[in-house]
Design an enzyme around this catalytic site. Sequence first.
Site, PDB file in Angstrom:
ATOM      1  N   ARG A  72      11.527   3.652   7.127  1.00  0.00           N
ATOM      2  CA  ARG A  72      10.989   3.788   8.482  1.00  0.00           C
ATOM      3  C   ARG A  72      11.347   2.535   9.275  1.00  0.00           C
ATOM      4  O   ARG A  72      11.948   1.591   8.763  1.00  0.00           O
ATOM      5  CB  ARG A  72       9.458   3.919   8.426  1.00  0.00           C
ATOM      6  CG  ARG A  72       8.814   2.773   7.638  1.00  0.00           C
ATOM      7  CD  ARG A  72       7.321   2.683   7.815  1.00  0.00           C
ATOM      8  NE  ARG A  72       6.698   1.765   6.878  1.00  0.00           N
ATOM      9  CZ  ARG A  72       6.660   0.454   6.980  1.00  0.00           C
ATOM     10  NH1 ARG A  72       7.272  -0.142   7.999  1.00  0.00           N
ATOM     11  NH2 ARG A  72       6.047  -0.296   6.080  1.00  0.00           N
ATOM     12  N   HIS A 111      10.317 -13.713   0.556  1.00  0.00           N
ATOM     13  CA  HIS A 111      10.405 -12.275   0.814  1.00  0.00           C
ATOM     14  C   HIS A 111      11.469 -12.105   1.894  1.00  0.00           C
ATOM     15  O   HIS A 111      11.254 -12.440   3.060  1.00  0.00           O
ATOM     16  CB  HIS A 111       9.041 -11.760   1.285  1.00  0.00           C
ATOM     17  CG  HIS A 111       8.996 -10.287   1.536  1.00  0.00           C
ATOM     18  ND1 HIS A 111       8.001  -9.482   1.051  1.00  0.00           N
ATOM     19  CD2 HIS A 111       9.821  -9.468   2.221  1.00  0.00           C
ATOM     20  CE1 HIS A 111       8.211  -8.239   1.418  1.00  0.00           C
ATOM     21  NE2 HIS A 111       9.311  -8.213   2.148  1.00  0.00           N
ATOM     22  N   GLU A 118       5.941  -5.791 -13.873  1.00  0.00           N
ATOM     23  CA  GLU A 118       7.124  -6.587 -13.600  1.00  0.00           C
ATOM     24  C   GLU A 118       6.875  -8.046 -13.964  1.00  0.00           C
ATOM     25  O   GLU A 118       5.734  -8.522 -13.929  1.00  0.00           O
ATOM     26  CB  GLU A 118       7.507  -6.527 -12.111  1.00  0.00           C
ATOM     27  CG  GLU A 118       8.140  -5.239 -11.673  1.00  0.00           C
ATOM     28  CD  GLU A 118       8.565  -5.283 -10.214  1.00  0.00           C
ATOM     29  OE1 GLU A 118       9.268  -4.351  -9.809  1.00  0.00           O
ATOM     30  OE2 GLU A 118       8.199  -6.229  -9.493  1.00  0.00           O
TER      31      GLU A 118
END
Length: 446
Positions: free
Chosen positions: A292, A208, A200
């Site tokens: 999750r 983030h 990438e």
Amino acid sequence: MFKKVLIANRGEIACRIIRACHAMNIRAVAIYSEADANALHVQLADEAFLVGPSAVSQSYLQGAKIVEIAKSCNADAVHPGYGLLSENADFAELCQRAGLVFIGPKPAAIARMGSKVQARQVAIAAGVPVVPGSQGAVQDEEQAVQLASEMGYPVMLKASAGGGGIGMVVAHNEADLRSSFASSSKRVLSYFGDGTMYLEKFIERPRHVEIQVLADEHGNAIHLGERECSIQRRHQKIVEESPSTAVTPELREQMGRAALALVRELQYTGVGTVEFLLDTSGKFYFLEMNTRLQVEHPVTEEVMGVDLVQWQLRVAMGQALDAEVMERRQTGHAIECRICAEDPERFFPSPGTITELQLPEGPSVRNEIGVRQGDAITPYYDPMFAKLITYGKDREEARQAMLVALRQYHVAGIKTNLPLLQRVLENEAFAAGDTHTSFLHEQFGL
């Protein structure tokens, strides 16, 4: 309605799930290794069963043994927590074949998001922005070099099956890329059994930012705002907060729509988190999806007033999202610090016995912890043993509450990262909300 749920985990998250089960009048079953025979989660559970020796590979990763225990004690469902088997599609399928409800998404969704290459392809199909990069796996070093020259350096070499930053390497030129490719592939093969790599474009100084999603089996899906998790060391988060200082209402709506597009593409159910990189211009790019519960889920719970673990249980029981949760809006600000048993200068794990433990208290303080005074921190498991969360009407109030709480937090017998956490919260750039994934390196040289 579940009558009994087995928790396939340990430590603070097992304790957290036990509390949620008890709040819903569900019996909680714990499993434990030999090292955890006297652990707090074992004491809190209604029943507890030995799963194996101390080593995680011989205990908490023994999926077949865990399912056998769940069946033998007549559990209705299995909650995997986070880490360990929580994103293991084979384990989810094993539970289903045994007639147990796996409290999480369907195995197919876990498998698709577990492969970084497949996850990227799903995101593209859903119309979610992705970082420019290879369309699939990079076959060899020469292909990696060719692709890098086309997209321009720096680039990020990543492992398809990776996690926790393992196998991630930034290459600033061809020499960097060539020197890293073989060693990184070999390393991730040894960790995950899959050496597949992809490439990438490297985004410098990104934030983030992740979006919490919740979907039921009746076609309802919502997002519950964002968390910023930019304070990281070696790609491991240590401080998280909600909301992000960089996210405007308009950007939140855009990111939320993108996250829900991915949910629909996957036909996803349950709790999940769609992670993005946010660049300095305000553009965001899909990073991965965690299928999750996240470690940092409490900050969302604090600002949204939603119990995510209880909603995991409700969705797994077939309940639909109600109007109250679907109409929730963020209020105030929350910050979480991960408390780890590690040397704050060398960052080595610091096992030992906790001889003294004093937790901060107050109306704006929340403790999530899996140990007590006198408990041993063993070298077998992750060094994080607790989380500290503070809430305020705004970010500065939450930050000041966290500083007070960190100063009151007392642990003796082991070394912890509390000094580093205090340095972060006291830092002027952090106070100003100027956070990004290179923060610790730029501010402290870490």
